[in-house]
Scaffold this motif. Structure first.
Motif, PDB file in Angstrom:
ATOM      1  N   LYS A 196      30.528   0.151  40.057  1.00 59.71           N
ATOM      2  CA  LYS A 196      30.395  -0.592  41.066  1.00 59.71           C
ATOM      3  C   LYS A 196      31.215  -1.906  41.222  1.00 59.71           C
ATOM      4  CE  LYS A 196      25.276   0.467  41.606  1.00 59.71           C
ATOM      5  NZ  LYS A 196      25.182   0.845  40.061  1.00 59.71           N
ATOM      6  N   VAL A 197      32.025  -2.063  40.347  1.00 54.15           N
ATOM      7  CA  VAL A 197      32.869  -3.299  40.041  1.00 54.15           C
ATOM      8  C   VAL A 197      34.074  -2.710  39.948  1.00 54.15           C
ATOM      9  CG1 VAL A 197      33.244  -5.520  38.849  1.00 54.15           C
ATOM     10  CG2 VAL A 197      30.964  -4.567  39.106  1.00 54.15           C
ATOM     11  N   ALA A 198      35.322  -3.250  40.586  1.00 55.11           N
ATOM     12  CA  ALA A 198      36.556  -2.896  40.331  1.00 55.11           C
ATOM     13  C   ALA A 198      37.070  -3.037  39.037  1.00 55.11           C
ATOM     14  CB  ALA A 198      37.640  -3.465  41.454  1.00 55.11           C
ATOM     15  N   HIS A 199      37.805  -2.079  38.514  1.00 52.13           N
ATOM     16  CA  HIS A 199      38.628  -2.415  37.298  1.00 52.13           C
ATOM     17  C   HIS A 199      40.068  -2.444  37.516  1.00 52.13           C
ATOM     18  CE1 HIS A 199      35.458  -2.247  33.799  1.00 52.13           C
ATOM     19  NE2 HIS A 199      34.960  -2.588  34.965  1.00 52.13           N
ATOM     20  N   SER A 200      40.868  -3.015  36.870  1.00 48.03           N
ATOM     21  CA  SER A 200      42.217  -3.145  37.162  1.00 48.03           C
ATOM     22  C   SER A 200      43.008  -1.752  36.702  1.00 48.03           C
ATOM     23  CB  SER A 200      43.166  -4.135  36.294  1.00 48.03           C
ATOM     24  OG  SER A 200      42.954  -3.752  34.959  1.00 48.03           O
ATOM     25  N   ALA A 201      42.555  -0.986  35.923  1.00 50.51           N
ATOM     26  CA  ALA A 201      43.155   0.148  35.433  1.00 50.51           C
ATOM     27  C   ALA A 201      43.097   1.307  36.815  1.00 50.51           C
ATOM     28  CB  ALA A 201      42.501   1.051  34.240  1.00 50.51           C
ATOM     29  N   ARG A 202      41.855   1.196  37.152  1.00 46.85           N
ATOM     30  CA  ARG A 202      41.443   2.096  38.467  1.00 46.85           C
ATOM     31  C   ARG A 202      41.901   1.680  39.774  1.00 46.85           C
ATOM     32  NH1 ARG A 202      35.192   1.697  36.469  1.00 46.85           N
ATOM     33  NH2 ARG A 202      35.115   0.600  38.333  1.00 46.85           N
ATOM     34  N   VAL A 203      42.230   0.418  39.907  1.00 46.54           N
ATOM     35  CA  VAL A 203      42.820  -0.093  41.345  1.00 46.54           C
ATOM     36  C   VAL A 203      44.137   0.289  40.992  1.00 46.54           C
ATOM     37  CG1 VAL A 203      43.290  -2.151  42.709  1.00 46.54           C
ATOM     38  CG2 VAL A 203      41.109  -1.949  41.555  1.00 46.54           C
ATOM     39  N   TYR A 204      44.924   0.167  39.911  1.00 55.34           N
ATOM     40  CA  TYR A 204      46.345   0.459  39.890  1.00 55.34           C
ATOM     41  C   TYR A 204      46.382   1.871  40.033  1.00 55.34           C
ATOM     42  CZ  TYR A 204      50.877   0.788  37.168  1.00 55.34           C
ATOM     43  OH  TYR A 204      51.993   0.618  36.821  1.00 55.34           O
TER      44      TYR A 204
ATOM     45  N   THR B   4      47.673   0.491  28.340  1.00 57.20           N
ATOM     46  CA  THR B   4      48.152   1.781  28.911  1.00 57.20           C
ATOM     47  C   THR B   4      47.850   2.228  30.254  1.00 57.20           C
ATOM     48  OG1 THR B   4      47.760   2.486  26.436  1.00 57.20           O
ATOM     49  CG2 THR B   4      48.085   4.126  27.999  1.00 57.20           C
ATOM     50  N   GLY B   5      46.760   2.033  30.573  1.00 57.96           N
ATOM     51  CA  GLY B   5      46.464   2.538  31.876  1.00 57.96           C
ATOM     52  C   GLY B   5      45.695   3.866  31.762  1.00 57.96           C
ATOM     53  N   LEU B   6      45.558   4.500  33.032  1.00 60.51           N
ATOM     54  CA  LEU B   6      45.096   5.701  33.169  1.00 60.51           C
ATOM     55  C   LEU B   6      46.434   6.751  33.051  1.00 60.51           C
ATOM     56  CD1 LEU B   6      42.432   5.198  35.883  1.00 60.51           C
ATOM     57  CD2 LEU B   6      41.938   6.369  33.776  1.00 60.51           C
ATOM     58  N   PRO B   7      46.021   7.874  32.479  1.00 59.25           N
ATOM     59  CA  PRO B   7      47.008   8.726  32.338  1.00 59.25           C
ATOM     60  C   PRO B   7      47.690   9.220  33.648  1.00 59.25           C
ATOM     61  CG  PRO B   7      45.385   9.539  30.696  1.00 59.25           C
ATOM     62  CD  PRO B   7      44.742   8.260  31.544  1.00 59.25           C
ATOM     63  N   THR B   8      49.022   9.165  33.660  1.00 56.22           N
ATOM     64  CA  THR B   8      49.756   9.531  35.198  1.00 56.22           C
ATOM     65  C   THR B   8      50.932  10.316  34.612  1.00 56.22           C
ATOM     66  OG1 THR B   8      50.630   8.731  37.092  1.00 56.22           O
ATOM     67  CG2 THR B   8      50.582   7.193  35.191  1.00 56.22           C
ATOM     68  N   ALA B   9      51.947  10.248  35.435  1.00 59.61           N
ATOM     69  CA  ALA B   9      53.163  11.107  35.076  1.00 59.61           C
ATOM     70  C   ALA B   9      54.090  10.159  34.099  1.00 59.61           C
ATOM     71  CB  ALA B   9      54.059  11.314  36.522  1.00 59.61           C
ATOM     72  N   ASN B  10      54.867  10.680  33.295  1.00 59.21           N
ATOM     73  CA  ASN B  10      55.599  10.038  32.504  1.00 59.21           C
ATOM     74  C   ASN B  10      55.131   9.035  31.758  1.00 59.21           C
ATOM     75  OD1 ASN B  10      58.073  11.429  32.930  1.00 59.21           O
ATOM     76  ND2 ASN B  10      58.604  10.054  34.716  1.00 59.21           N
ATOM     77  N   ASN B  11      53.925   9.369  30.880  1.00 55.24           N
ATOM     78  CA  ASN B  11      53.347   8.325  29.965  1.00 55.24           C
ATOM     79  C   ASN B  11      54.319   8.174  28.621  1.00 55.24           C
ATOM     80  OD1 ASN B  11      50.733   8.442  31.357  1.00 55.24           O
ATOM     81  ND2 ASN B  11      50.807  10.593  31.035  1.00 55.24           N
ATOM     82  N   THR B  12      54.096   6.973  28.171  1.00 51.35           N
ATOM     83  CA  THR B  12      55.031   6.511  27.090  1.00 51.35           C
ATOM     84  C   THR B  12      55.388   7.741  26.106  1.00 51.35           C
ATOM     85  OG1 THR B  12      54.281   4.307  27.490  1.00 51.35           O
ATOM     86  CG2 THR B  12      55.698   4.959  25.286  1.00 51.35           C
ATOM     87  N   HIS B  13      54.330   8.279  25.709  1.00 50.33           N
ATOM     88  CA  HIS B  13      54.756   9.454  24.647  1.00 50.33           C
ATOM     89  C   HIS B  13      55.426  10.618  25.208  1.00 50.33           C
ATOM     90  CE1 HIS B  13      51.001  11.577  26.253  1.00 50.33           C
ATOM     91  NE2 HIS B  13      51.342  12.550  25.386  1.00 50.33           N
ATOM     92  N   GLU B  14      55.330  11.056  26.419  1.00 49.34           N
ATOM     93  CA  GLU B  14      55.983  12.119  26.978  1.00 49.34           C
ATOM     94  C   GLU B  14      57.748  11.602  27.114  1.00 49.34           C
ATOM     95  OE1 GLU B  14      52.356  13.757  29.550  1.00 49.34           O
ATOM     96  OE2 GLU B  14      53.490  12.248  30.406  1.00 49.34           O
TER      97      GLU B  14
ATOM     98  N   VAL C 250      46.997   1.502  23.280  1.00 45.18           N
ATOM     99  CA  VAL C 250      45.684   0.460  23.230  1.00 45.18           C
ATOM    100  C   VAL C 250      45.281   0.171  24.811  1.00 45.18           C
ATOM    101  CG1 VAL C 250      44.897  -1.750  22.555  1.00 45.18           C
ATOM    102  CG2 VAL C 250      46.857  -0.351  21.336  1.00 45.18           C
ATOM    103  N   ASP C 251      43.970   0.188  25.010  1.00 44.18           N
ATOM    104  CA  ASP C 251      43.288  -0.345  26.059  1.00 44.18           C
ATOM    105  C   ASP C 251      42.061  -0.796  26.106  1.00 44.18           C
ATOM    106  OD1 ASP C 251      44.727   0.417  29.400  1.00 44.18           O
ATOM    107  OD2 ASP C 251      42.452  -0.387  29.267  1.00 44.18           O
ATOM    108  N   ASN C 252      41.408  -1.579  26.772  1.00 46.38           N
ATOM    109  CA  ASN C 252      40.040  -2.004  26.847  1.00 46.38           C
ATOM    110  C   ASN C 252      39.062  -1.457  27.995  1.00 46.38           C
ATOM    111  OD1 ASN C 252      40.730  -3.493  28.812  1.00 46.38           O
ATOM    112  ND2 ASN C 252      39.814  -5.510  28.023  1.00 46.38           N
TER     113      ASN C 252
END
Ligand SMILES: C[S@@+](CC[C@H](N)C(=O)[O-])C[C@H]1O[C@@H](n2cnc3c(N)ncnc32)[C@H](O)[C@@H]1O
Length: 266
Positions: free
Chosen positions: A12-20, A79-89, A103-105
């Motif tokens: 019910k509350v916005a989180h930066s990772a999800r808004v991004y 890190t953020g939510l997985p998307t295209a071109n994640n760091t390890h890829e 690392v993410d919280n």
């Protein structure tokens, strides 16, 4: 692994990772995030382009570090939510043996961490549920994946603006830098207060109204540049993320409200 960074899950509350994620056109967001996303887009319509430019900066900097500088270890905090071109890829496409500690919280990022753990067989990826402010704890946990006697690329992309206290943000960067050897790198992107200043101020004000995390802040270029004090800045220095070694004219021209740079520990 958990280090007390996890604030509990609340759709019910916005989180930066999800808004991004919403700005990037992803599907891992809830109504509260979409409301915050739309409110911020109305204040600063280029925010979507800015988020995409930041992901392109991540891909270019990781490629630069892995291919040109020979880095094989990455500590990616926020890190953020997985998307295209994640760091390890990106890193493992250059060198499959690369080792990455994410690392993410955010609890939703934790629940999607599986997508970040599809390491190449030659390399390693790990996910640590921890808060950037628990810097010592992050270093302790990351030592299970990374060898801190060898160079490490510390990635702090679009996260330091969630530490509103500038002295605290500086101390965090200094602590991280103190833990890695000469030849290590720090990459930072950071919300600007001096690019489209009025629209950005309103965008940040609206974001803060909605965010679970509370305040985030834009900072001017010279303040972002000071995070690199004591490091050797790679060319072209601290610039708009779209202007950091762009791969094309189109990339260079992308609207962005983030400063970015890459520094090497001498
Ligand atoms: C805007 S996203 C950036 C994602 C990615 N680094 C990028 O640049 O594409 C910011 C991320 O930082 C995380 N974050 C914010 N404050 C944090 C903190 N104090 N500790 C750990 N992660 C944090 C959020 O959960 C979110 O996933």
């Amino acid at each position: 692994m958990t280090a007390g960074g996890n604030r509990g899950f609340d759709a019910k509350v916005a989180h930066s990772a999800r808004v991004y994620d919403y700005w990037l056109g992803g599907k891992d967001n809830f109504e509260a995030d979409r409301i915050a996303g739309e409110a911020t887009i109305a204040a600063y319509p280029q925010i979507r382009s800015s988020a995409r430019a930041n992901r392109a900066f991540l891909a270019r900097t990781v490629h630069f570090l892995a291919a040109d500088q020979g880095l094989r270890q990455f500590l990616d905090i926020g890190t953020g939510l997985p998307t295209a071109n994640n760091t390890h890829e990106v890193a493992q496409s250059v060198a499959p043996e690369s080792r990455i500690a994410y690392v993410d919280n955010d609890p939703l990022v934790l629940s999607h961490a599986r997508a970040l753990l599809n390491s190449s067989p030659e390399g390693v990826t790990a996910y640590l549920d921890a808060d950037l402010r628990d810097t010592d704890r992050i270093l302790e946990l990351a030592a299970g994946t990374l060898d801190f006697t060898q160079p490490v690329a510390i990635m702090l992309l679009a996260i330091l603006h969630y530490i509103p206290d500038l002295d605290q943000a500086r101390r965090i960067v200094a602590r991280l830098v103190s833990a890695v050897p000469s030849g290590s790198y720090v990459t930072i992107s950071h919300a600007a207060s001096d690019i489209s200043p009025e629209e950005m101020a309103e965008m940040i004000r609206r974001m803060n109204e909605h965010l679970a995390e509370g305040n985030h802040v834009g900072r001017p270029r010279e303040v972002v540049a000071r995070f690199f004090d004591g490091l050797d800045l790679a060319e072209p220095g601290v610039v708009k993320v779209s202007e950091w070694r762009p791969a094309s004219e189109l990339e260079a021209k992308a609207a962005t409200s983030l400063w970015g740079g890459v520094g090497r520990k001498p």
